[in-house]
Design a protein around this motif. Structure first.
Motif, short mmCIF file in Angstrom:
data_model
loop_
_atom_site.label_atom_id
_atom_site.label_comp_id
_atom_site.label_asym_id
_atom_site.label_seq_id
_atom_site.Cartn_x
_atom_site.Cartn_y
_atom_site.Cartn_z
N GLY A 1 0.82 -1.21 0.00
CA GLY A 1 0.00 0.00 0.00
C GLY A 1 0.85 1.26 0.00
N LEU A 2 1.95 1.25 0.75
CA LEU A 2 2.85 2.39 0.77
C LEU A 2 3.53 2.58 -0.58
CD1 LEU A 2 4.44 1.85 4.31
CD2 LEU A 2 2.90 3.70 3.65
N VAL A 3 3.96 1.46 -1.17
CA VAL A 3 4.62 1.54 -2.48
C VAL A 3 3.64 2.08 -3.53
CG1 VAL A 3 5.69 0.19 -4.33
CG2 VAL A 3 6.27 -0.27 -1.93
N GLU A 4 2.41 1.65 -3.45
CA GLU A 4 1.40 2.14 -4.40
C GLU A 4 1.20 3.65 -4.24
OE1 GLU A 4 -0.98 1.56 -7.62
OE2 GLU A 4 0.25 0.04 -6.61
N LEU A 5 1.28 4.14 -3.00
CA LEU A 5 1.09 5.57 -2.74
C LEU A 5 2.25 6.40 -3.30
CD1 LEU A 5 -1.19 7.11 -1.37
CD2 LEU A 5 0.17 7.17 0.71
N VAL A 6 3.44 5.79 -3.39
CA VAL A 6 4.58 6.50 -3.98
C VAL A 6 4.29 6.85 -5.44
CG1 VAL A 6 7.03 6.32 -4.59
CG2 VAL A 6 6.23 5.40 -2.41
N LYS A 7 3.45 6.06 -6.10
CA LYS A 7 3.14 6.30 -7.51
C LYS A 7 2.20 7.48 -7.70
CE LYS A 7 3.47 1.33 -8.46
NZ LYS A 7 2.72 0.14 -8.94
N ASN A 8 1.57 7.94 -6.62
CA ASN A 8 0.61 9.04 -6.74
C ASN A 8 1.32 10.34 -7.13
OD1 ASN A 8 -1.20 11.34 -5.48
ND2 ASN A 8 -2.49 9.54 -5.73
N GLU A 9 0.63 11.19 -7.85
CA GLU A 9 1.23 12.45 -8.31
C GLU A 9 1.42 13.45 -7.18
OE1 GLU A 9 2.45 13.16 -11.33
OE2 GLU A 9 2.05 11.06 -11.79
N ASN A 10 0.62 13.33 -6.12
CA ASN A 10 0.70 14.28 -5.00
C ASN A 10 2.00 14.08 -4.24
OD1 ASN A 10 0.37 15.25 -2.20
ND2 ASN A 10 -1.72 15.71 -2.83
N HIS A 11 2.80 15.13 -4.14
CA HIS A 11 4.12 14.96 -3.52
C HIS A 11 4.02 14.69 -2.03
CE1 HIS A 11 3.68 19.31 -2.58
NE2 HIS A 11 4.47 19.04 -1.57
N HIS A 12 2.94 15.16 -1.37
CA HIS A 12 2.76 14.86 0.05
C HIS A 12 2.54 13.36 0.24
CE1 HIS A 12 2.77 18.98 1.36
NE2 HIS A 12 1.81 19.30 0.52
N CYS A 13 1.76 12.76 -0.66
CA CYS A 13 1.56 11.30 -0.60
C CYS A 13 2.89 10.57 -0.78
CB CYS A 13 0.58 10.87 -1.70
SG CYS A 13 -1.10 11.41 -1.43
N LYS A 14 3.63 10.97 -1.79
CA LYS A 14 4.93 10.34 -2.03
C LYS A 14 5.82 10.44 -0.80
CE LYS A 14 5.17 11.41 -7.02
NZ LYS A 14 5.24 10.04 -7.57
N ARG A 15 5.89 11.64 -0.26
CA ARG A 15 6.81 11.88 0.86
C ARG A 15 6.41 11.04 2.07
NH1 ARG A 15 9.73 16.10 3.69
NH2 ARG A 15 11.44 14.81 4.44
N ASN A 16 5.14 11.04 2.44
CA ASN A 16 4.70 10.28 3.60
C ASN A 16 4.95 8.79 3.42
OD1 ASN A 16 3.88 12.69 4.66
ND2 ASN A 16 1.70 12.27 4.60
N ALA A 17 4.68 8.30 2.20
CA ALA A 17 4.91 6.87 1.93
C ALA A 17 6.40 6.53 2.00
CB ALA A 17 4.35 6.51 0.55
N LEU A 18 7.24 7.40 1.46
CA LEU A 18 8.69 7.15 1.45
C LEU A 18 9.25 7.09 2.86
CD1 LEU A 18 9.77 9.41 -1.55
CD2 LEU A 18 9.81 6.91 -1.48
N VAL A 19 8.88 8.06 3.70
CA VAL A 19 9.45 8.06 5.05
C VAL A 19 8.92 6.89 5.87
CG1 VAL A 19 9.85 10.55 5.05
CG2 VAL A 19 7.68 9.67 5.91
N ALA A 20 7.68 6.45 5.59
CA ALA A 20 7.15 5.29 6.29
C ALA A 20 7.91 4.02 5.89
CB ALA A 20 5.66 5.13 5.98
N ILE A 21 8.19 3.87 4.60
CA ILE A 21 8.96 2.71 4.13
C ILE A 21 10.35 2.72 4.75
CG2 ILE A 21 10.05 1.67 2.09
CD1 ILE A 21 7.63 2.71 0.47
N PHE A 22 10.98 3.88 4.78
CA PHE A 22 12.31 3.99 5.37
C PHE A 22 12.29 3.59 6.85
CE2 PHE A 22 15.67 6.60 7.41
CZ PHE A 22 16.77 6.03 6.78
N GLY A 23 11.25 4.02 7.57
CA GLY A 23 11.14 3.66 8.98
C GLY A 23 10.97 2.17 9.18
N LEU A 24 10.22 1.51 8.30
CA LEU A 24 10.00 0.07 8.42
C LEU A 24 11.26 -0.72 8.14
CD1 LEU A 24 6.51 -0.21 6.67
CD2 LEU A 24 7.00 -0.47 9.11
N LEU A 25 12.18 -0.18 7.36
CA LEU A 25 13.42 -0.89 7.02
C LEU A 25 14.36 -1.04 8.21
CD1 LEU A 25 14.26 0.50 3.47
CD2 LEU A 25 13.72 -1.86 4.08
#
Length: 681
Positions: A504-528
């Motif tokens: 779901g987070l990876v799918e959100l990275v594909k969204n055009e909204n940069h806020h969506c991309k940013r939130n998804a990216l930092v969440a993925i980084f935290g999970l790593l």
């Protein structure tokens, strides 16, 4: 001579009047004085919530003085004696600004005695200014002279006392604050009577009061000089927050959350020269621009260093400064913040204590604390027993209350709002769902809030919003909530084990909204941070997605976040393989050469080192053939972060050793001439 003040750059209840210079021409001074008087009279059409009678008397006297000034407009002798009158006019305008400034009505009510006294002082100043005017030596009509003498007599006799209605409203308000302290619910009729007196008749007006009080609390907290004043501000903020939630049933159009309406207040920045936003000394984007007496603007920290070095001139012109006063350039600061926000450039935050929300750990006053506890009970009742519209508003109010206040978060977590907000995530109303997940996002920043969300099976509900949220904003908030929840190790495990979370987070990275991309990216980084999530992130197909983002995105923050994830994945062999298969080496070197972000360059260097270590000689051989790489690596030794410097040093050593071991091979092109090689370890 003196520009019209908007009030936005001056702290309330201050009067920074400037005495006209001695060399000013008589005609300039008189014209400025007449313009200033006209400006003062224009305030009669504004709303005065307090000191109405004193303001009316002031307008009457200023109008009379303007008649006199118009009479002598063509006279050039003895006009400089009006300098004191000009100074008084400036103070009057500041006072009128404060009495009519939007969002300050509750605070001005509590300072109505002070304001009345200031009216008395400045009106007496009019008499003083007219006293020194040489009526006998100026060619003017007898009527004008009589008018001046009349004004002097009237202003000396005038009584400027606090308005009785203001005094009653203050007394009523203090009684309500005492009720908050004692845990006694205030009478809504009495509250409405106070709000009516202040002219606060809608949610947005009340919200402006809260925002102003919060700003003043931050400033006063940073000064730390007046504990009594700080407590009063906190009490008033508790009162206005209570009014905003309890008294006003509907949120008017100025809200940007309740009905999903976002007002577009963005200014057009096209044509802006970016260099104009940078400090002429540091050549960096200014975080706190201030203007000198020379008219040139610098970053505060840079110009203070310039002064501490013993310089007394303008760095840009060499002009000797008449004063070292630093005037905040608020317009330029706003443009810089907007430019950074629109272009993904991290904003450097001032170090002032008022920026630190740790001050909000406590309510600040007993009345403020009592008001918040009563408000929490009111909101829970609406979440449980209210109509659909009332539930939406309650979720919205919690969202607003918990945005920046640690105490409010704690109070609402302890009162049990989280389970009810979680239930609203399944609402079929998109606004209710969005406001609920946004409120939970704020509450997830509280340590106990994280536990309560997980204990009430909130993870699955949040992931549901992430995947199937009714609005993209709700999905965006869900991603951010997962980021905060993932700060706890046990939660990282649980989120990773949810089969819908990482996809779901990876799918959100594909969204055009940069806020969506940013939130998804930092969440993925935290999970790593949790090792078991490494393969899950790889399996989601995130690597090609992030590499494409690096190629296409012009936003520095998204590039940096993508590099952070890739650098973490590259630390393991399977991550290295996935990155190399996509031909990322040349791309990474290009970013290292051109990026302006120190953090981004650090991640680039970190990833290149991991690729060298895990990818073996084939990777090293390809890097050696890239001419621009070595220069960028050497620059990191002196300009990069400490970690980037160490890792750049390690890469340089690997490349040099590879070249030395393969110097006889014609297929290897040296990065630097042999005589320039240096052993960094």
């Amino acid at each position: 001579m003196i520009q019209k003040s908007s009030g936005s750059g001056r702290r309330i209840l201050t009067c920074p009047a400037i005495h006209p210079c001695d060399s000013i021409s008589p005609s300039t001074l008189l014209n400025s004085l007449i313009d200033l008087g006209g400006d003062i009279c224009s305030y009669k059409y504004k709303v005065f919530s307090v000191n109405k009678r004193n303001a009316r008397e002031t307008f009457r006297q200023i109008a009379n003085i303007l008649l006199f000034l118009q009479e002598i407009r063509d006279t050039t002798s003895a006009i400089l004696s009006l300098s004191e009158l000009h100074l008084t006019f400036q103070k009057i305008r500041c006072l009128l600004e404060d009495c009519t400034r939007d969002g300050t009505r509750a605070w001005m009510l509590m300072n109505s005695d002070w304001a009345a006294n200031q009216f008395r002082i400045v009106i007496r100043g009019l008499a003083t200014g007219l006293d020194v005017f040489p009526l006998s030596t100026v060619d003017m009509s007898n009527e004008a002279k009589d008018l001046v003498e009349l004004i002097i007599r009237q202003v000396r006799k005038a009584s400027f006392e606090p308005d009785p209605d203001d005094k009653k409203a203050v007394k009523d308000l203090m009684r309500i604050l005492n009720h908050f302290e004692e845990g006694i619910p205030p009478d809504p009729i009495e509250i409405r009577r106070i709000l009516d007196h202040l002219g606060i008749d809608k949610w947005s007006s009340c919200n402006k009061e809260v925002k102003f009080l919060d700003s003043e609390i931050g400033t006063e907290f940073s000064n730390g000089e007046n504990k009594t004043k700080l407590e009063l501000l906190c009490s008033l903020m508790g009162f206005m927050s209570y009014c905003r939630c309890v008294i006003f049933d509907t949120v008017d159009f100025e809200s940007q959350y309740l009905n999903g309406q976002c007002s577009n207040t963005s200014k057009d920045l096209k044509g802006i020269n970016v260099d104009d936003l940078k400090c002429p000394i540091s050549l960096e984007m200014m975080s706190d621009p201030v203007t000198l007496s020379s008219g040139h603007t610098y970053d505060r920290c840079s110009i203070l260093k310039w002064f501490r070095s013993g310089n007394a001139t303008c760095p840009k012109t060499g002009e000797k400064l008449t004063s070292r006063e630093l005037v905040p350039n608020l317009v330029l600061k706003g443009m810089i913040q907007q430019y950074c926000a629109e272009n993904g450039i991290p904003v450097v935050v001032s170090r002032g204590k008022n920026r630190d929300i740790s001050r909000t750990v406590m309510a600040g006053s007993s009345a403020g604390e009592g008001a918040m506890k009563m408000l929490a009970g009111f909101l829970i009742n609406k979440l449980v027993n209210g109509s659909g519209e009332e539930m939406n508003k309650a979720a919205f109010e919690i969202r607003v209350l918990t945005k920046t206040s640690i105490f409010n978060r704690s109070c609402l977590v302890e009162s049990g709002t989280i389970p009810h907000l979680l239930k609203l995530l399944l609402s079929e109303d998109s606004n209710t769902q969005e406001n609920s997940i946004a409120a939970l996002l704020n509450l997830s920043k509280h340590s106990k809030g994280k536990c309560v969300i997980v204990e009430n099976e909130g993870l699955d509900l949040i992931v549901h919003v992430l995947r199937k949220g009714l609005k993209i904003e709700a999905q965006q908030h869900a991603a951010a909530t997962l980021y905060y929840l993932a700060s706890v190790e046990e939660n990282r495990v649980l989120i990773g084990e949810n089969p819908e979370a990482i996809p779901g987070l990876v799918e959100l990275v594909k969204n055009e909204n940069h806020h969506c991309k940013r939130n998804a990216l930092v969440a993925i980084f935290g999970l790593l941070v949790h090792p078991e999530n490494h393969w899950r992130v790889l399996a989601s197909g995130v690597v090609p997605l992030l590499l494409n983002l690096l190629r296409d995105s012009e936003r520095e923050d998204l590039v940096t976040d993508s590099l952070a994830i890739l650098a973490t994945l590259a630390e393991k062999i399977d991550g290295t393989v996935a990155i190399l298969r996509r031909g990322a080496l040349q791309l990474l070197v290009g970013i290292l050469n051109t990026s302006t972000s120190r953090t981004g360059k650090e991640y680039c260097v970190s990833m290149l080192l991991a690729l060298c270590v895990n990818g073996g000689l084939d990777v090293v051989a390809r890097l050696v053939k890239i001419p621009s790489l070595m220069g960028s690596l050497y620059s990191q030794l002196s300009e990069g972060t400490s970690r980037a410097s160490k890792k750049a040093s390690a890469i340089i050593k690997i490349l040099h050793q590879f070249y030395e071991n393969n110097s006889s091979s014609a297929s290897v092109t040296p990065v630097l001439p042999r005589e320039q090689f240096v052993h960094v370890w």
